[in-house]
Motif scaffolding. Structure first.
Motif, PDB file in Angstrom:
ATOM      1  N   TRP A 153      34.232  82.610   0.598  1.00 38.61           N
ATOM      2  CA  TRP A 153      35.018  81.505   1.146  1.00 38.61           C
ATOM      3  C   TRP A 153      35.438  81.812   2.583  1.00 38.61           C
ATOM      4  O   TRP A 153      35.349  80.947   3.458  1.00 38.61           O
ATOM      5  N   GLN A 154      35.895  83.024   2.809  1.00 35.04           N
ATOM      6  CA  GLN A 154      36.265  83.407   4.164  1.00 35.04           C
ATOM      7  C   GLN A 154      35.051  83.427   5.083  1.00 35.04           C
ATOM      8  O   GLN A 154      35.134  83.071   6.258  1.00 35.04           O
ATOM      9  N   ARG A 155      33.918  83.844   4.547  1.00 32.52           N
ATOM     10  CA  ARG A 155      32.700  83.881   5.360  1.00 32.52           C
ATOM     11  C   ARG A 155      32.315  82.467   5.805  1.00 32.52           C
ATOM     12  O   ARG A 155      31.924  82.252   6.961  1.00 32.52           O
ATOM     13  N   ALA A 156      32.431  81.511   4.884  1.00 30.28           N
ATOM     14  CA  ALA A 156      32.110  80.129   5.244  1.00 30.28           C
ATOM     15  C   ALA A 156      33.105  79.587   6.266  1.00 30.28           C
ATOM     16  O   ALA A 156      32.723  78.893   7.223  1.00 30.28           O
ATOM     17  N   LEU A 157      34.384  79.940   6.083  1.00 31.17           N
ATOM     18  CA  LEU A 157      35.408  79.459   7.000  1.00 31.17           C
ATOM     19  C   LEU A 157      35.243  80.074   8.382  1.00 31.17           C
ATOM     20  O   LEU A 157      35.494  79.437   9.407  1.00 31.17           O
ATOM     21  N   LEU A 158      34.818  81.324   8.429  1.00 37.46           N
ATOM     22  CA  LEU A 158      34.684  82.012   9.706  1.00 37.46           C
ATOM     23  C   LEU A 158      33.390  81.678  10.426  1.00 37.46           C
ATOM     24  O   LEU A 158      33.366  81.568  11.653  1.00 37.46           O
ATOM     25  N   LEU A 159      32.300  81.520   9.684  1.00 37.11           N
ATOM     26  CA  LEU A 159      30.991  81.418  10.321  1.00 37.11           C
ATOM     27  C   LEU A 159      30.448  79.996  10.356  1.00 37.11           C
ATOM     28  O   LEU A 159      29.940  79.535  11.377  1.00 37.11           O
ATOM     29  N   ILE A 160      30.565  79.285   9.243  1.00 41.81           N
ATOM     30  CA  ILE A 160      29.901  77.988   9.124  1.00 41.81           C
ATOM     31  C   ILE A 160      30.816  76.846   9.530  1.00 41.81           C
ATOM     32  O   ILE A 160      30.400  75.908  10.221  1.00 41.81           O
ATOM     33  N   GLY A 161      32.075  76.919   9.108  1.00 45.10           N
ATOM     34  CA  GLY A 161      32.984  75.791   9.290  1.00 45.10           C
ATOM     35  C   GLY A 161      33.140  75.308  10.714  1.00 45.10           C
ATOM     36  O   GLY A 161      32.862  74.124  11.004  1.00 45.10           O
ATOM     37  N   PRO A 162      33.566  76.154  11.653  1.00 45.56           N
ATOM     38  CA  PRO A 162      33.852  75.638  13.001  1.00 45.56           C
ATOM     39  C   PRO A 162      32.673  74.989  13.704  1.00 45.56           C
ATOM     40  O   PRO A 162      32.787  73.843  14.162  1.00 45.56           O
ATOM     41  N   PRO A 163      31.503  75.649  13.823  1.00 45.22           N
ATOM     42  CA  PRO A 163      30.425  74.978  14.563  1.00 45.22           C
ATOM     43  C   PRO A 163      29.940  73.702  13.899  1.00 45.22           C
ATOM     44  O   PRO A 163      29.639  72.717  14.580  1.00 45.22           O
ATOM     45  N   PRO A 207      40.709  70.458  19.573  1.00 42.75           N
ATOM     46  CA  PRO A 207      41.793  71.449  19.453  1.00 42.75           C
ATOM     47  C   PRO A 207      42.606  71.297  18.181  1.00 42.75           C
ATOM     48  O   PRO A 207      43.047  72.301  17.597  1.00 42.75           O
ATOM     49  N   ALA A 208      42.821  70.051  17.730  1.00 44.73           N
ATOM     50  CA  ALA A 208      43.554  69.851  16.481  1.00 44.73           C
ATOM     51  C   ALA A 208      42.793  70.443  15.304  1.00 44.73           C
ATOM     52  O   ALA A 208      43.385  71.072  14.405  1.00 44.73           O
ATOM     53  N   LEU A 209      41.477  70.269  15.299  1.00 50.65           N
ATOM     54  CA  LEU A 209      40.654  70.851  14.231  1.00 50.65           C
ATOM     55  C   LEU A 209      40.659  72.372  14.304  1.00 50.65           C
ATOM     56  O   LEU A 209      40.764  73.057  13.269  1.00 50.65           O
ATOM     57  N   LEU A 210      40.548  72.925  15.510  1.00 54.16           N
ATOM     58  CA  LEU A 210      40.569  74.374  15.666  1.00 54.16           C
ATOM     59  C   LEU A 210      41.891  74.954  15.163  1.00 54.16           C
ATOM     60  O   LEU A 210      41.915  76.011  14.518  1.00 54.16           O
ATOM     61  N   GLN A 211      42.982  74.278  15.444  1.00 54.73           N
ATOM     62  CA  GLN A 211      44.284  74.732  14.966  1.00 54.73           C
ATOM     63  C   GLN A 211      44.323  74.790  13.439  1.00 54.73           C
ATOM     64  O   GLN A 211      44.813  75.768  12.855  1.00 54.73           O
ATOM     65  N   ILE A 212      43.807  73.765  12.771  1.00 59.12           N
ATOM     66  CA  ILE A 212      43.780  73.754  11.304  1.00 59.12           C
ATOM     67  C   ILE A 212      42.975  74.933  10.776  1.00 59.12           C
ATOM     68  O   ILE A 212      43.387  75.617   9.823  1.00 59.12           O
ATOM     69  N   LEU A 213      41.828  75.197  11.389  1.00 57.29           N
ATOM     70  CA  LEU A 213      40.967  76.279  10.923  1.00 57.29           C
ATOM     71  C   LEU A 213      41.635  77.648  11.102  1.00 57.29           C
ATOM     72  O   LEU A 213      41.558  78.500  10.216  1.00 57.29           O
ATOM     73  N   VAL A 214      42.308  77.850  12.237  1.00 55.73           N
ATOM     74  CA  VAL A 214      42.950  79.142  12.478  1.00 55.73           C
ATOM     75  C   VAL A 214      44.114  79.345  11.513  1.00 55.73           C
ATOM     76  O   VAL A 214      44.291  80.442  10.946  1.00 55.73           O
ATOM     77  N   VAL A 215      44.926  78.313  11.310  1.00 54.21           N
ATOM     78  CA  VAL A 215      46.058  78.431  10.379  1.00 54.21           C
ATOM     79  C   VAL A 215      45.550  78.740   8.972  1.00 54.21           C
ATOM     80  O   VAL A 215      46.072  79.637   8.285  1.00 54.21           O
ATOM     81  N   ALA A 216      44.523  78.026   8.523  1.00 57.72           N
ATOM     82  CA  ALA A 216      43.996  78.260   7.178  1.00 57.72           C
ATOM     83  C   ALA A 216      43.371  79.641   7.050  1.00 57.72           C
ATOM     84  O   ALA A 216      43.570  80.341   6.044  1.00 57.72           O
ATOM     85  N   ALA A 217      42.601  80.064   8.059  1.00 58.07           N
ATOM     86  CA  ALA A 217      41.955  81.375   7.993  1.00 58.07           C
ATOM     87  C   ALA A 217      42.982  82.497   7.986  1.00 58.07           C
ATOM     88  O   ALA A 217      42.856  83.472   7.220  1.00 58.07           O
ATOM     89  N   ALA A 218      44.021  82.396   8.822  1.00 58.13           N
ATOM     90  CA  ALA A 218      45.051  83.434   8.860  1.00 58.13           C
ATOM     91  C   ALA A 218      45.816  83.481   7.542  1.00 58.13           C
ATOM     92  O   ALA A 218      46.124  84.570   7.028  1.00 58.13           O
ATOM     93  N   LEU A 219      46.121  82.327   6.988  1.00 57.79           N
ATOM     94  CA  LEU A 219      46.848  82.282   5.718  1.00 57.79           C
ATOM     95  C   LEU A 219      46.042  82.931   4.600  1.00 57.79           C
ATOM     96  O   LEU A 219      46.554  83.762   3.830  1.00 57.79           O
ATOM     97  N   LEU A 220      44.770  82.578   4.499  1.00 55.93           N
ATOM     98  CA  LEU A 220      43.933  83.143   3.438  1.00 55.93           C
ATOM     99  C   LEU A 220      43.651  84.624   3.679  1.00 55.93           C
ATOM    100  O   LEU A 220      43.523  85.398   2.722  1.00 55.93           O
ATOM    101  N   GLY A 221      43.546  85.009   4.948  1.00 60.94           N
ATOM    102  CA  GLY A 221      43.328  86.421   5.239  1.00 60.94           C
ATOM    103  C   GLY A 221      44.515  87.280   4.839  1.00 60.94           C
ATOM    104  O   GLY A 221      44.347  88.378   4.280  1.00 60.94           O
ATOM    105  N   LEU A 222      45.727  86.796   5.088  1.00 62.39           N
ATOM    106  CA  LEU A 222      46.913  87.549   4.671  1.00 62.39           C
ATOM    107  C   LEU A 222      47.022  87.589   3.150  1.00 62.39           C
ATOM    108  O   LEU A 222      47.403  88.620   2.568  1.00 62.39           O
ATOM    109  N   ASP A 223      46.660  86.495   2.495  1.00 61.67           N
ATOM    110  CA  ASP A 223      46.675  86.490   1.029  1.00 61.67           C
ATOM    111  C   ASP A 223      45.683  87.499   0.467  1.00 61.67           C
ATOM    112  O   ASP A 223      45.974  88.192  -0.516  1.00 61.67           O
ATOM    113  N   ARG A 224      44.510  87.580   1.085  1.00 64.23           N
ATOM    114  CA  ARG A 224      43.525  88.543   0.604  1.00 64.23           C
ATOM    115  C   ARG A 224      44.052  89.965   0.710  1.00 64.23           C
ATOM    116  O   ARG A 224      43.851  90.786  -0.194  1.00 64.23           O
ATOM    117  N   ARG A 225      44.741  90.263   1.787  1.00 66.81           N
ATOM    118  CA  ARG A 225      45.319  91.592   1.941  1.00 66.81           C
ATOM    119  C   ARG A 225      46.420  91.848   0.911  1.00 66.81           C
ATOM    120  O   ARG A 225      46.520  92.939   0.339  1.00 66.81           O
TER     121      ARG A 225
END
Length: 364
Positions: free
Chosen positions: A13-23, A185-203
């Motif tokens: 899920w993180q891989r898709a969010l990091l690599l596939i989602g934004p472009p 920029p609004a979309l990029l903000q959503i992606l960064v907030v979601a990725a950071a949230l899920l990354g902290l949860d994974r840790r």
């Protein structure tokens, strides 16, 4: 940072969010507004007069690049098509239209458009007003020629004030440039907030993991880099692939993207540690950031927003970045003005202390 990204790569899920989602999402938004300008909007013309003047009106409507005129013999059929969404507007020419104009009785020319589609309704209304103004000017000039045989004098009498509207920063009325400059920029903000949230949860889900200052710093740096990387891709699409003109410079934009990504990462961390539940955290993140496009001050002036809407706007990192981006994109602001738009990002730094405090008290 590299170790953190390698760890993220193990989660699909993180891989898709990091690599596939934004472009993919950036290109999808670009394709949605690919034409840049609305053309050929279907409009019905119901001509109940059948005169040479009504046919001239029909030719003017058909010549408007924003409209595609279709003739309807029955007004009820045209209104039914308008309600069904097959048409965006209906122009009704009443009987005796030309005769009333010749006798200067000001006939009622009815034009109806669907205002539920705000952008389309505005374009149809603008095109109809332009055609009506052109026809009025020509008729007034013809009538004035009977008194003033000089064409220029007759035109001045028929239309003494001739307005001229010049768009300073978007001369071609390119809606892709106008809307995507805020939507991306609004979309990029959503992606960064979601990725950071899920990354902290994974840790936090790792056994025996302690959220010390070093780990939080590494996570913060990782997701700031994530936002900056795809923010750079966003700028490459804007000014490279789509060829938008840039009045200012790229360095202030890159600095603004880094600041927005850092603030969005802290926002994602803070929303997660409120409950240490990723589902609730993502729900809060969606409620806060999903409607952010409406609060950025691009499609609706920020000065006309209510107090609560302006407060909501201040909470969004993308709103501060869009102000900086508009200064570089349209006005060519220097470093002095750009630095003045960066200081609001410092207000997100206390969130790091909040996250650290909550992490210490995290339930086992």
């Amino acid at each position: 940072m590299l170790r953190e990204w390698q760890a993220l790569w193990q989660d699909p899920w993180q891989r898709a969010l990091l690599l596939i989602g934004p472009p993919v999402l950036f290109l999808l938004l670009g394709a949605l507004f690919g034409n840049g300008q609305a053309r050929g909007l279907p409009v019905a013309l119901v001509d109940k007069d059948g005169s040479s003047l009504s046919r001239t009106l029909g030719r003017y409507l058909a010549a408007s690049p924003g409209l595609a005129v279709t003739g309807f013999g029955d007004e009820q059929e045209a209104y039914h098509a308008l309600r069904a969404g097959r048409l965006y507007g209906v122009v009704l020419v009443p009987p005796g239209f030309e005769a009333d104009v010749r006798l200067q009785r000001q006939p009622r020319l009815e034009a109806v458009y669907n205002g539920q589609f705000m952008l389309v309704g505005k374009l149809v209304n603008s095109a109809l007003a332009q055609v009506s103004g052109q026809l009025n000017a020509e008729l007034g000039t013809l009538q004035a020629l009977a008194v003033r045989p000089v064409a220029a004098s007759a035109l001045g009498q028929a239309q003494p004030l001739r307005p001229q509207l010049t768009a300073l920063y978007n001369g071609n009325s390119d809606y892709r440039r106008f809307l995507l400059s805020a939507a991306l920029p609004a979309l990029l903000q959503i992606l960064v907030v979601a990725a950071a949230l899920l990354g902290l949860d994974r840790r936090c889900r790792q056994p025996g993991q302690r959220l010390d200052g070093r780990l939080l710093g590494r996570l913060w740096l990782s997701y700031t880099g994530y936002g900056l990387l795809y923010g750079t891709l966003m700028l490459a699409l804007m000014f490279g692939l789509w060829g938008w003109p840039l009045q200012g410079g790229l360095p202030p934009l890159l600095l603004g993207l880094a600041a927005m990504s850092a603030a969005a990462s802290l926002l994602g961390f803070a929303l997660y540690v409120l409950s240490f539940d990723p589902t609730r955290g993502l729900s809060l993140a969606a409620a806060l950031t999903a409607p952010s496009f409406a609060f950025l001050g691009i499609s609706f002036p920020a000065a006309d927003m209510s107090g609560f809407a302006q407060f909501w706007r201040l909470l969004l990192p993308a709103s501060h970045y869009v102000e900086l981006q508009s200064g570089q994109l349209y006005y060519g602001e220097g470093w002095g003005a750009a630095s003045g738009r960066l200081w609001p990002f410092l207000c997100y730094l206390p969130l790091l202390g909040l996250v650290r405090l909550k992490a210490v008290r995290r339930p086992a």
